[in-house]
Design a protein around this motif. Structure first.
Motif, PDB file in Angstrom:
ATOM      1  N   HIS A 107       0.868  -1.174   0.000  1.00 35.05           N
ATOM      2  CA  HIS A 107       0.000   0.000   0.000  1.00 35.05           C
ATOM      3  C   HIS A 107       0.904   1.223   0.000  1.00 35.05           C
ATOM      4  O   HIS A 107       1.949   1.232   0.648  1.00 35.05           O
ATOM      5  N   PHE A 108       0.514   2.238  -0.740  1.00 34.39           N
ATOM      6  CA  PHE A 108       1.311   3.440  -0.911  1.00 34.39           C
ATOM      7  C   PHE A 108       0.512   4.601  -0.333  1.00 34.39           C
ATOM      8  O   PHE A 108      -0.634   4.803  -0.716  1.00 34.39           O
ATOM      9  N   PHE A 109       1.109   5.329   0.611  1.00 37.84           N
ATOM     10  CA  PHE A 109       0.382   6.460   1.169  1.00 37.84           C
ATOM     11  C   PHE A 109       1.305   7.644   1.370  1.00 37.84           C
ATOM     12  O   PHE A 109       2.521   7.543   1.225  1.00 37.84           O
ATOM     13  N   PHE A 110       0.709   8.780   1.676  1.00 37.03           N
ATOM     14  CA  PHE A 110       1.407  10.060   1.714  1.00 37.03           C
ATOM     15  C   PHE A 110       1.308  10.670   3.106  1.00 37.03           C
ATOM     16  O   PHE A 110       0.257  10.618   3.734  1.00 37.03           O
ATOM     17  N   ILE A 111       2.421  11.221   3.599  1.00 44.14           N
ATOM     18  CA  ILE A 111       2.439  11.948   4.878  1.00 44.14           C
ATOM     19  C   ILE A 111       2.921  13.362   4.574  1.00 44.14           C
ATOM     20  O   ILE A 111       4.035  13.552   4.092  1.00 44.14           O
ATOM     21  N   ASN A 117       4.072  16.051  17.593  1.00 39.68           N
ATOM     22  CA  ASN A 117       4.226  14.601  17.737  1.00 39.68           C
ATOM     23  C   ASN A 117       3.216  13.772  16.947  1.00 39.68           C
ATOM     24  O   ASN A 117       2.974  12.616  17.274  1.00 39.68           O
ATOM     25  N   LYS A 118       2.618  14.373  15.919  1.00 39.31           N
ATOM     26  CA  LYS A 118       1.688  13.613  15.081  1.00 39.31           C
ATOM     27  C   LYS A 118       2.006  13.822  13.613  1.00 39.31           C
ATOM     28  O   LYS A 118       2.350  14.911  13.181  1.00 39.31           O
ATOM     29  N   PHE A 119       1.878  12.712  12.867  1.00 38.41           N
ATOM     30  CA  PHE A 119       2.044  12.747  11.422  1.00 38.41           C
ATOM     31  C   PHE A 119       0.684  13.042  10.783  1.00 38.41           C
ATOM     32  O   PHE A 119      -0.332  12.507  11.217  1.00 38.41           O
ATOM     33  N   ALA A 120       0.671  13.864   9.734  1.00 44.84           N
ATOM     34  CA  ALA A 120      -0.544  14.109   8.941  1.00 44.84           C
ATOM     35  C   ALA A 120      -0.539  13.082   7.811  1.00 44.84           C
ATOM     36  O   ALA A 120       0.178  13.224   6.827  1.00 44.84           O
ATOM     37  N   VAL A 121      -1.328  12.027   7.975  1.00 48.11           N
ATOM     38  CA  VAL A 121      -1.307  10.870   7.080  1.00 48.11           C
ATOM     39  C   VAL A 121      -2.510  10.933   6.139  1.00 48.11           C
ATOM     40  O   VAL A 121      -3.630  11.201   6.563  1.00 48.11           O
ATOM     41  N   HIS A 122      -2.256  10.656   4.846  1.00 48.87           N
ATOM     42  CA  HIS A 122      -3.306  10.700   3.831  1.00 48.87           C
ATOM     43  C   HIS A 122      -3.416   9.357   3.135  1.00 48.87           C
ATOM     44  O   HIS A 122      -2.421   8.692   2.897  1.00 48.87           O
ATOM     45  N   ASN A 123      -4.612   8.963   2.797  1.00 48.39           N
ATOM     46  CA  ASN A 123      -4.993   7.730   2.097  1.00 48.39           C
ATOM     47  C   ASN A 123      -4.363   6.470   2.689  1.00 48.39           C
ATOM     48  O   ASN A 123      -3.975   5.571   1.978  1.00 48.39           O
ATOM     49  N   ILE A 124      -4.342   6.405   4.019  1.00 45.11           N
ATOM     50  CA  ILE A 124      -3.845   5.178   4.645  1.00 45.11           C
ATOM     51  C   ILE A 124      -4.963   4.147   4.751  1.00 45.11           C
ATOM     52  O   ILE A 124      -4.714   2.959   4.785  1.00 45.11           O
TER      53      ILE A 124
END
Length: 162
Positions: A107-111, A117-124
């Motif tokens: 799976h390929f996703f974008f941060i 202390n938090k990652f902004a994660v997209h399409n996980i």
């Protein structure tokens, strides 16, 4: 200017959605309905997903003036955080081993960033939220791993060009 991130709605279009979100992060105005479908076609996305070499070719061919994407050698969480603090973002190519004849599934996703202390994660995930804020521990728990970088995942640094 507000960034409009796309939401992954198909099981096999994670790469085009991640690229769409990276281009949006870089300030390029895109349509999630029209442009995402074009990207899927140009990257040869099919029922099996998208070959990563097509993604790199797509970015280099059409968007090289705006962004660069390079693989991070020996990634660590501290290196990723440092890059993000310098205004960069990352793609994660996450692999997990399922009992299949094709081998590991990915799976390929974008941060897009790291803040407080938090990652902004997209399409996980298949979510109605375009962005999910996750700590490193939450991200590892979600991915089902103890050590994010010891499990064969690849990290690609995305940088805006001037």
């Amino acid at each position: 200017m507000s960034i409009r991130y796309a939401i992954q709605t198909k099981e096999t279009n994670c790469v085009p959605v991640a690229v769409f979100n990276m281009l949006s992060w870089a300030g390029i105005s895109l349509s999630a309905t029209k442009d995402l479908a074009v990207m899927e076609g140009l990257m040869d996305t099919d029922a099996n997903g998208t070959p990563l070499e097509y993604m790199f070719h797509f970015v280099e061919e059409f968007w090289d003036d705006y962004v660069s994407v390079k693989r991070m050698r020996t990634p660590t969480t501290d290196k990723i955080k440092r890059e993000m603090k310098n205004g960069k973002s990352v793609f994660i190519d996450w692999k997990w081993d399922e009992k299949s004849q094709e081998g590991p599934i990915g799976h390929f996703f974008f941060i897009s960033g790291f803040h407080k202390n938090k990652f902004a994660v997209h399409n996980i995930t298949f979510s109605d939220k375009p962005t999910i804020l996750m700590t490193e521990k939450q991200l590892c728990f979600f991915l089902g791993i103890d050590d994010f970088f010891g499990s064969g995942n690849a990290v690609y640094i995305c940088e805006k060009r001037n």
